[in-house]
Design an enzyme around this catalytic site. Structure first.
Site, short mmCIF file in Angstrom:
data_model
loop_
_atom_site.label_atom_id
_atom_site.label_comp_id
_atom_site.label_asym_id
_atom_site.label_seq_id
_atom_site.Cartn_x
_atom_site.Cartn_y
_atom_site.Cartn_z
N LEU A 151 0.85 -1.18 0.00
CA LEU A 151 0.00 0.00 0.00
C LEU A 151 0.89 1.23 0.00
CD1 LEU A 151 -2.68 -0.99 2.70
CD2 LEU A 151 -2.90 -1.12 0.21
N ASP A 152 0.48 2.26 -0.74
CA ASP A 152 1.23 3.51 -0.74
C ASP A 152 1.29 4.09 0.67
OD1 ASP A 152 1.61 3.30 -3.47
OD2 ASP A 152 -0.16 4.50 -3.95
N GLN A 153 2.25 4.95 0.91
CA GLN A 153 2.50 5.44 2.26
C GLN A 153 1.27 6.07 2.90
OE1 GLN A 153 6.14 7.62 2.59
NE2 GLN A 153 5.76 8.31 4.67
N ARG B 166 -5.07 5.31 -8.51
CA ARG B 166 -4.86 6.75 -8.57
C ARG B 166 -4.78 7.23 -10.02
NH1 ARG B 166 0.13 7.27 -4.42
NH2 ARG B 166 -0.22 9.52 -4.71
N THR C 152 -1.88 5.49 2.08
CA THR C 152 -3.05 4.61 2.00
C THR C 152 -3.17 3.79 3.27
OG1 THR C 152 -2.80 4.45 -0.40
CG2 THR C 152 -4.19 2.82 0.65
#
Length: 295
Positions: free
Chosen positions: A136-138, A236, A140
């Site tokens: 997961l992105d930072q 995104r 998220t």
């Protein structure tokens, strides 16, 4: 150290060659080869050749050794500075609720403070893991899948490749999005910014995102998103290309947006390793308290 798995085949099981059952369990060919050569696969307590049939009621036992894997013990520095919120835990799998602002894994040797470091501290020194399966992105939040033992890593990776692991996200996006639909534009690298991806960018790969509209606010829409593929920044990029960027997206959103990213991995559905049926486990991550609080 070794890892042993014992599974009794159900009474309704249709007789199948042992090799085929190991393939059905998503074991890669090199592991099947090692199990055969070293006779570490037993049926009812005795070695059985790969071409012989196994029947309903039989008990299959597999034993794996560290030498079976390239990296049986990942080099992750434990860091107990943060509490790990466990959503699901078994002998092999772990799902945690990742917090906003925490990197998923270290990018540099010796780096600490990431979710993976915190999970290593949670598991303690007697566990060989953790091994990360999803990212997961930072910014998220939400459900993050890991394994605790190396034996199930290749199995779960194959389940992911075969689209047997389903990830469902919740997101607030800008604008008024209606209906349900699917984004199918391929995604590649942005030639002008190495941090970013874009629709039809360099070396574009197929990308499929399903969406379902859940709620509306003035100039904002709450949607449920399901990934069919797993490209970098896929959600995104697809949303930004549709002119409905995520609220708070610093890379693909509007320059005037001062909110924090509103993207949450809400549910993970996955098969269990060595299962002999189609049962799935579903884990739900509570939505952050401030998820629907934005200007």
């Amino acid at each position: 150290m070794h890892w042993t798995y014992t599974q009794q085949l159900p009474a309704t099981y249709i007789a199948t060659p042992l090799r085929q059952q190991l393939i059905d369990w998503r074991l890669p060919s090199h592991l099947i080869h090692d199990l055969r050569i070293h006779q570490r696969v037993l049926v009812n307590g005795a070695y059985r050749s790969m071409n012989q049939l196994v029947y309903g009621g039989d008990t299959v036992q597999l034993t794996f050794l560290p030498a079976d894997f390239k990296e049986p013990f990942p080099n992750v520095d434990p860091d107990s500075a943060a509490t790990v919120a466990v959503l699901y835990e078994s002998a092999d799998l772990l799902v945690i609720n990742k917090t906003r602002g925490s990197k998923t894994h270290p990018n540099q040797p010796g780096e600490r403070g990431t979710t993976l470091n915190h999970v290593a501290a949670y598991l303690g020194p007697n566990q060989p893991g953790p091994y990360i399966l999803s990212r997961l992105d930072q910014e998220t939040t939400g459900a993050l899948l890991m394994t605790k033992t190396p034996a199930v890593v290749p199995i779960m990776i194959r389940h992911i490749a075969d689209k047997q692991v389903q990830r469902t996200y919740l997101a607030w996006v800008h604008g008024h999005l209606t209906g349900d639909g699917v984004f199918t534009d391929p995604i590649g690298r942005n030639p002008l910014d190495k941090r970013k991806r874009q629709v039809n960018g360099d070396h574009a790969q197929p990308a499929v995102t399903h969406y379902h509209v859940c709620d509306h606010r003035e100039q904002a829409t709450l949607i449920q998103l399901r990934l069919e593929t797993g490209r970098t920044h896929q959600l995104r990029v697809h949303l930004a290309a549709a002119d409905h960027p995520l609220i708070g997206d610093p890379l693909y959103g509007t320059t005037t947006d001062t909110n924090r990213l509103r993207l949450h991995c809400w549910q993970l559905t996955f098969p269990q390793p060595f299962a002999v049926n189609d049962a799935r486990t579903t884990v739900t991550a509570p939505v952050p308290d401030d998820f629907d609080q934005f200007s």
